[in-house]
Design an enzyme around this catalytic site. Structure first.
Site, PDB file in Angstrom:
ATOM      1  N   LYS A  93      40.003  40.731  39.672  1.00 47.72           N
ATOM      2  CA  LYS A  93      39.964  41.668  41.151  1.00 47.72           C
ATOM      3  C   LYS A  93      40.627  42.776  40.927  1.00 47.72           C
ATOM      4  O   LYS A  93      41.327  43.156  39.745  1.00 47.72           O
ATOM      5  CB  LYS A  93      40.443  40.708  41.998  1.00 47.72           C
ATOM      6  CG  LYS A  93      39.711  39.482  42.247  1.00 47.72           C
ATOM      7  CD  LYS A  93      38.493  39.806  42.851  1.00 47.72           C
ATOM      8  CE  LYS A  93      37.847  38.443  43.085  1.00 47.72           C
ATOM      9  NZ  LYS A  93      37.555  37.486  42.282  1.00 47.72           N
TER      10      LYS A  93
HETATM   11  C1  LIG Z   1      33.988  35.926  46.901  1.00 49.31           C
HETATM   12  C2  LIG Z   1      35.166  34.963  46.343  1.00 49.31           C
HETATM   13  N1  LIG Z   1      35.731  33.997  47.288  1.00 49.31           N
HETATM   14  C3  LIG Z   1      36.698  33.416  46.594  1.00 49.31           C
HETATM   15  C4  LIG Z   1      37.162  33.505  45.558  1.00 49.31           C
HETATM   16  C5  LIG Z   1      38.500  32.814  44.925  1.00 49.31           C
HETATM   17  O1  LIG Z   1      39.422  33.549  44.722  1.00 49.31           O
HETATM   18  P1  LIG Z   1      40.307  32.804  43.327  1.00 49.31           P
HETATM   19  O2  LIG Z   1      39.761  32.976  42.374  1.00 49.31           O
HETATM   20  O3  LIG Z   1      41.684  33.698  43.632  1.00 49.31           O
HETATM   21  O4  LIG Z   1      40.697  31.256  43.862  1.00 49.31           O
HETATM   22  C6  LIG Z   1      36.681  34.779  44.504  1.00 49.31           C
HETATM   23  C7  LIG Z   1      37.069  34.762  43.359  1.00 49.31           C
HETATM   24  O5  LIG Z   1      37.230  34.058  42.178  1.00 49.31           O
HETATM   25  C8  LIG Z   1      35.690  35.605  45.032  1.00 49.31           C
HETATM   26  O6  LIG Z   1      35.078  36.092  44.155  1.00 49.31           O
END
Ligand SMILES: Cc1ncc(COP(=O)(O)O)c(C=O)c1O
Length: 364
Positions: free
Chosen positions: A185
């Site tokens: 990110k």
């Molecule tokens: C749109 C979206 N929602 C949720 C997530 C979940 O985030 P994390 O990987 O920090 O759990 C991500 C990333 O992987 C994402 O791109």
């Protein structure tokens, strides 16, 4: 294939800033959730301009926590989108709720009031709106729809740190907003997430739910869990990274935005391609650049040959077996998905790189 300009790159603060801070935390004897997490929450909430945030182990954990706090569970439905990463919809299933897939706005891949309204049922309790690729959802219409139907509005802004709507930071408008600090990110803490609460009264319960349902600081032999809680806390190691990243938030996000705007200008009014487009109230943070093409395979091949990273979008979620029971006609998504290619536009893409990307895309 030698990729010279990758699609994603991990941003780290300079080693002489990060490493002494990390070393201190690692040998402090307090690497779990502690003062660094509280400090990161404080500085993040100041940066975003909100009151109540809860640092989590991931964006997915933050999403699940939002659903639990909203009281969503078995027997409930939530409107969501198939145009997202899998965690969005997995979190709905973690909560035990069912999914109603809404179609997308064909200009930019996000759901909006026009596509959500037709799929709301009596069982619907919430709308999960995803700021896909850093493009903010048109939240005014969704807010109105949520309010008039008694629904909770959850914004999955995992890809949208620093994006704005009507000049206000994303995170200030939905009932619950989540961000992700996962490795690729804009900003990473290794892994991590942040839950932003519009209702500050929920903060104490959110903090308990994040840590087994227990109140921190109360003697473990006297504390009383009254809710099913989770192990969703951020730890001091991630928070130390987050604190070292905060001074770079604006610079990193701004670099994505400048490159994104450059591409918008270069790709507008060109034959066979069109940039994603949005309401004038939206200010995307361009996590990755979204370009729609008549023949994306040809463009992908040219990018690869030039050493430039690219990707097609995530698998559309309604095509996963686990979500297939919720499949519904999504004609806008069908065409958007098939023509979309993502290009690198992050802080690592310099002026020469971005010019080369434009030349490769526009070559005949
Ligand atoms: C749109 C979206 N929602 C949720 C997530 C979940 O985030 P994390 O990987 O920090 O759990 C991500 C990333 O992987 C994402 O791109």
């Amino acid at each position: 294939m030698n990729i010279r300009v990758p699609l994603y790159k991990v941003h780290m603060p300079p080693a002489d800033e990060l490493m002494p801070a990390l070393q201190k935390t690692l040998y402090s004897g307090q690497i779990g959730e502690g003062a660094k997490v509280s400090e990161f929450e404080k500085q993040f909430s100041q940066w975003l301009g909100v009151e109540s945030v809860v640092a989590c182990s991931s964006g997915t954990a933050a999403l699940h926590l939002a659903l639990v706090l909203a009281g969503i569970g078995q027997g409930d439905e939530e409107v969501s989108t198939a145009m997202t990463a899998e965690p969005t919809n997995m979190a709905i299933r973690h909560a035990g709720a069912d999914i109603r897939f809404a179609d997308i706005n064909p200009m930019n891949g996000t759901i909006d009031a026009a596509t959500v309204a037709p799929v709301i049922t009596d069982r619907c309790r919430a709308i999960m709106a995803v700021d896909y690729a850093g493009i903010p959802v048109a939240i005014d219409g969704l807010r109105q729809l949520a309010d008039s139907n008694g629904l909770v509005l959850i914004e999955d802004a995992a890809q949208a740190l620093g994006a704005k709507w009507r000049g206000q930071a994303i995170g200030t408008q939905a009932d619950f907003t989540i961000f992700s600090f996962q490795a690729i990110k804009h900003i990473t803490t290794g892994d991590g997430g942040m839950l932003v609460l519009r209702n500050t009264d929920l903060l104490t319960r959110a903090r308990k739910l994040r840590w087994f349902g227990l109140e921190r600081g109360v003697d473990r032999s006297r504390v009383n869990a009254v809710d099913v809680g989770y192990k969703y806390n951020m730890n001091n190691i991630s928070a130390t990274m987050g604190l070292a990243q905060i001074p770079y938030f604006n610079t990193v996000i701004n670099a994505h935005v400048q490159n994104g705007k450059f591409f918008d200008g270069a790709f507008r009014n060109q034959p066979h391609i069109r940039p994603a487009a949005w309401d004038q109230s939206a200010e995307p943070c361009y996590w990755v650049y979204s370009l729609l093409c008549d023949d994306r395979e040809k463009i992908a091949a040219r990018l690869s040959a030039a050493g430039i990273g690219w990707s097609y979008p995530h698998k559309r979620n309604d095509r996963h077996q686990i979500f297939s029971q919720y499949a519904a006609p999504l004609p806008n998504l069908d065409s958007y998905f098939e023509s979309l290619i993502h290009l690198p536009c992050g802080w690592w893409v310099n002026e020469i790189d971005r010019q080369q990307i434009v030349e490769v895309i526009l070559a005949r």
